[in-house]
Design an enzyme around this catalytic site. Sequence first.
Site, mmCIF file in Angstrom:
data_model
loop_
_atom_site.group_PDB
_atom_site.id
_atom_site.type_symbol
_atom_site.label_atom_id
_atom_site.label_comp_id
_atom_site.label_asym_id
_atom_site.label_seq_id
_atom_site.Cartn_x
_atom_site.Cartn_y
_atom_site.Cartn_z
ATOM 1 N N ALA A 17 -16.960 -46.367 -7.403
ATOM 2 C CA ALA A 17 -17.372 -47.762 -7.616
ATOM 3 C C ALA A 17 -17.345 -48.558 -6.314
ATOM 4 O O ALA A 17 -18.277 -49.320 -6.027
ATOM 5 C CB ALA A 17 -16.455 -48.418 -8.650
ATOM 6 N N GLU A 37 -9.818 -48.177 2.302
ATOM 7 C CA GLU A 37 -9.613 -46.895 1.629
ATOM 8 C C GLU A 37 -8.361 -46.195 2.167
ATOM 9 O O GLU A 37 -8.160 -46.108 3.382
ATOM 10 C CB GLU A 37 -10.852 -46.006 1.844
ATOM 11 N N ALA A 38 -7.548 -45.675 1.236
ATOM 12 C CA ALA A 38 -6.307 -45.006 1.633
ATOM 13 C C ALA A 38 -6.577 -43.658 2.312
ATOM 14 O O ALA A 38 -5.809 -43.232 3.177
ATOM 15 C CB ALA A 38 -5.422 -44.793 0.404
ATOM 16 N N HIS A 473 -11.464 -37.285 -16.411
ATOM 17 C CA HIS A 473 -12.257 -38.495 -16.638
ATOM 18 C C HIS A 473 -11.391 -39.659 -17.120
ATOM 19 O O HIS A 473 -11.745 -40.333 -18.095
ATOM 20 C CB HIS A 473 -13.348 -38.236 -17.695
HETATM 21 C C1 FAD Z 1 -11.972 -32.905 -10.198
HETATM 22 C C2 FAD Z 1 -12.916 -33.896 -10.832
HETATM 23 C C3 FAD Z 1 -14.119 -33.446 -11.359
HETATM 24 C C4 FAD Z 1 -14.993 -34.366 -11.951
HETATM 25 N N1 FAD Z 1 -16.233 -33.950 -12.331
HETATM 26 C C5 FAD Z 1 -17.146 -34.876 -12.717
HETATM 27 C C6 FAD Z 1 -18.494 -34.510 -12.931
HETATM 28 O O1 FAD Z 1 -18.898 -33.353 -12.740
HETATM 29 N N2 FAD Z 1 -19.363 -35.476 -13.331
HETATM 30 C C7 FAD Z 1 -18.965 -36.754 -13.541
HETATM 31 O O2 FAD Z 1 -19.792 -37.582 -13.950
HETATM 32 N N3 FAD Z 1 -17.691 -37.137 -13.331
HETATM 33 C C8 FAD Z 1 -16.791 -36.234 -12.889
HETATM 34 N N4 FAD Z 1 -15.525 -36.623 -12.596
HETATM 35 C C9 FAD Z 1 -15.142 -38.019 -12.860
HETATM 36 C C10 FAD Z 1 -15.624 -39.011 -11.801
HETATM 37 O O3 FAD Z 1 -15.755 -38.420 -10.532
HETATM 38 C C11 FAD Z 1 -14.649 -40.176 -11.763
HETATM 39 O O4 FAD Z 1 -14.582 -40.732 -13.068
HETATM 40 C C12 FAD Z 1 -15.059 -41.262 -10.779
HETATM 41 O O5 FAD Z 1 -15.232 -40.745 -9.490
HETATM 42 C C13 FAD Z 1 -13.998 -42.371 -10.744
HETATM 43 O O6 FAD Z 1 -14.514 -43.433 -9.993
HETATM 44 P P1 FAD Z 1 -13.637 -44.714 -9.660
HETATM 45 O O7 FAD Z 1 -14.447 -45.556 -8.762
HETATM 46 O O8 FAD Z 1 -13.121 -45.290 -10.916
HETATM 47 O O9 FAD Z 1 -12.349 -44.132 -8.883
HETATM 48 P P2 FAD Z 1 -12.269 -43.188 -7.608
HETATM 49 O O10 FAD Z 1 -13.589 -42.586 -7.307
HETATM 50 O O11 FAD Z 1 -11.125 -42.272 -7.853
HETATM 51 O O12 FAD Z 1 -11.953 -44.193 -6.428
HETATM 52 C C14 FAD Z 1 -10.721 -44.820 -6.207
HETATM 53 C C15 FAD Z 1 -10.543 -44.937 -4.686
HETATM 54 O O13 FAD Z 1 -9.519 -45.862 -4.426
HETATM 55 C C16 FAD Z 1 -8.695 -45.351 -3.409
HETATM 56 N N5 FAD Z 1 -7.382 -45.987 -3.554
HETATM 57 C C17 FAD Z 1 -6.535 -45.885 -4.599
HETATM 58 N N6 FAD Z 1 -5.434 -46.619 -4.378
HETATM 59 C C18 FAD Z 1 -5.596 -47.204 -3.166
HETATM 60 C C19 FAD Z 1 -4.788 -48.071 -2.393
HETATM 61 N N7 FAD Z 1 -3.596 -48.501 -2.831
HETATM 62 N N8 FAD Z 1 -5.258 -48.470 -1.181
HETATM 63 C C20 FAD Z 1 -6.460 -48.054 -0.729
HETATM 64 N N9 FAD Z 1 -7.260 -47.220 -1.429
HETATM 65 C C21 FAD Z 1 -6.834 -46.800 -2.634
HETATM 66 C C22 FAD Z 1 -8.680 -43.867 -3.671
HETATM 67 O O14 FAD Z 1 -8.252 -43.128 -2.552
HETATM 68 C C23 FAD Z 1 -10.125 -43.616 -4.048
HETATM 69 O O15 FAD Z 1 -10.928 -43.352 -2.933
HETATM 70 C C24 FAD Z 1 -14.628 -35.731 -12.031
HETATM 71 C C25 FAD Z 1 -13.420 -36.175 -11.486
HETATM 72 C C26 FAD Z 1 -12.572 -35.274 -10.872
HETATM 73 C C27 FAD Z 1 -11.297 -35.776 -10.253
#
Ligand code: FAD
Length: 539
Positions: A17, A37-38, A473
Site C-alpha cells: 500500500a 521503511e524499516a 493474508h
Molecule cells: C509469503 C507471502 C505470500 C503471499 N502471496 C500472495 C500472492 O501470491 N498473491 C497475493 O495477492 N497476495 C499474497 N500475499 C499477501 C500480500 O502480499 C499482502 O497481503 C500484502 O503485501 C500486504 O500489504 P500491506 O501494504 O498491507 O503490508 P506490507 O506489504 O507488509 O507492508 C508493510 C510495510 O511496512 C513496513 N513497516 C512495518 N512496521 C514499520 C515501522 N515501524 N517502521 C517502518 N516501516 C515499517 C514493513 O517493513 C513493510 O515494508 C502473500 C504474502 C506473503 C507474506
Amino acid sequence: MTLDTPFDYVIVGAGTAGCVLAARLSEDPRTRVCLIEAGGPARHPFIQVPALVGAAIAHRGLTWGLSTEPQAALNNRRIPLPRGKVVGGSGSINGMAYHRGHPGDYDDWAAAGNTGWSWNDVLPYFRLSENNADRRDAQVHGLDGPIHVTHIPRPNRLNQAFLDAFAAIGGYRHCDDFTGLDPEGYGLRQATIYRGRRDSSASALLMPALPRPNLTVLTRALVTGIRIEAGRAAGVDVSAADGRHSVPASREILLCAGAVHSPQLLMLSGIGPPRHLESLGIGVKADLDGVGANYHDHPAVAVALEMRDTTSYGLSWRTLPRALWNLAEYALARQGPLASNVFESTAFIRSGAGAHRPDIQIAFQPARRNPNAFPLPLGHGFALSVVNLYPRSRGEVRLASNDPRVAPRVNPNILADSEDSAPLLRGLHLARRLCDAPAFAPYEATEVRPGRDARNDADLEAYLREAAATVHHPVGSCRMGIDAMAVVDPALRVRGIDGLRVVDASVFPSIVGGNTNAPIVMVAEKAAALIAGRTKEPV
Ligand SMILES: Cc1cc2nc3c(=O)[nH]c(=O)nc-3n(C[C@H](O)[C@H](O)[C@H](O)COP(=O)(O)OP(=O)(O)OC[C@H]3O[C@@H](n4cnc5c(N)ncnc54)[C@H](O)[C@@H]3O)c2cc1C
C-alpha cells in the site's frame, strides 16, 4: 534531527500500500511526501526472480522473522508469519498470484455501512493499477495501468492434469478469468510478472517515482511512534543507523505498516484499548478498543505427493542438464521455469451445497513441497493446498512491550471457531479425488501428506491440527466501519485523531475470497483519491 519544513504527507511503511500512496501523492509536484521503511531496498535476486519466491520468504534479511503465539486448535504450534521487511513489503516476497476476491465481498463491506466500498465503487480503482496482458474486457480490467498482470507463458505440464482431473470428476466449471465478474471454477491463474521478473507496487509505481524532487524515501528507518499533539497526528519518531529523528507532517500521516505493525504502532502511540495500554505504561490518546482486534487470515492445509517422474518443477541429479538449460534460458532471455511463480493454476469452488459463493480455493503447485527452506524444490512431486476463504475465527494483535523494537504478540486463533474446519475437510477429500483422477495416473505419484493411512474425517481432522497453517493474508486489525469497534471510518481516518489514516490490509472489515495483494493496491488507490479530495471515480 527535526526537519525545518514539514512534509505534507508522511507515509509509514513502503509495502504494497505505501508504495502506491507515495507514487500517487507525489504526482502533484507541489506536494512534499516522505516514505519511511524499516527494511532496505528491494534488490535481492530472491525478490526479482519469480521462481525463487520460496527463498525470499525464508530469507531472514527480507522479513521480520515473526511467528504467531501458540495456536490452541493447532496442537499449540506457533505458525510462521512471514511479513516483508524491505521496500515493497510483503509484496516483495509474496507469491505474485493476482486475484481480487469475489465481487460480493465488497458489497458485503458496503452493506456493513462502509459507503463507497461496494464492488461498483472499487472496480475503477482495481482497473487503475492493472496492466493486463491477457484480458481485453476494459470494463473489468485495466489495460494500461502500471502493474503488469499475465498468465505464465509456458505453465508446467502437470497443470493440465489438474485441470483435466477437475473436468473428469464433474460438477465444476472452467473459469478463464479469476479476476472477472464471476470468479468461480478451475483454470490457469495470472501473476504480477513482467519480462520474467516480479512486478509489484514497488517496481511498478515507486521506482518510476523515485527521481521526483518532492518525494523523499528513508530506508532502514524504524518508525517508533506517532506524535499526537492536541488530538492531531503531528509527526513520527524514527530510529535509524545515524540516530533518532523526528519527521513532522503538516497535512497527514498515513500508516501503511501492514496488519501486524499498523496496530502495533497505533498502540505504541497511545491509540487502542485503554486497559492494555495502561498495563504497559502507555498514556491513552484515543480510546479505541478495536485496535488489534478482528485480526484474521486464510487457514490452509495441503495434500502433498512425491514421484520419480521428473515433470514437476524441482532439482534432482537426473534433471541437472535441464536445470542448467533453464538457468541459461533465464539469464539470456528471462524465460522458462525460473520466470514462473510456480502457482500456475487454481480453483475457487463451493465446498458444499450451502455456500453462497466459492468458499474454498484449491491451489495447485506443480512442485514437491520442501520439508526445509531450500530456495528451490528438491526432488519431484506436486501439492494441492486447500484454503478456507471465509474463516469465522478472529484473533488479535497485542503489544508484548512498550519497546517498539519488540515484536507484538499475534494470536490469529486459527480454527478456533469449530465451523472453520469443515470446508477444509471437504476440500481435503476433494483434493484426494482429484489426485486419484486418470489425468494424474501416468505420474505414479504417492501421497506423503497426510498419507493414505489417514482415511476418515477423524484422521483428517487430526492432520488439520498437525499441519494447517495460513497462506499469509492477515487483515482486519484496524477495521474500517461505523460501529464502536471500528478503528477507521470509511474514509480510512482514525477515529478520534485528526490527520491520521490507516491504509493497508488492516482496514479490511472482513477478508476477501482470494489473495489479498491486488485488493490492498485497490485500497491504496482509493485512499490516494480520498486524500486528494477527488470524489469522481476514475474512468
Ligand atoms: C509469503 C507471502 C505470500 C503471499 N502471496 C500472495 C500472492 O501470491 N498473491 C497475493 O495477492 N497476495 C499474497 N500475499 C499477501 C500480500 O502480499 C499482502 O497481503 C500484502 O503485501 C500486504 O500489504 P500491506 O501494504 O498491507 O503490508 P506490507 O506489504 O507488509 O507492508 C508493510 C510495510 O511496512 C513496513 N513497516 C512495518 N512496521 C514499520 C515501522 N515501524 N517502521 C517502518 N516501516 C515499517 C514493513 O517493513 C513493510 O515494508 C502473500 C504474502 C506473503 C507474506
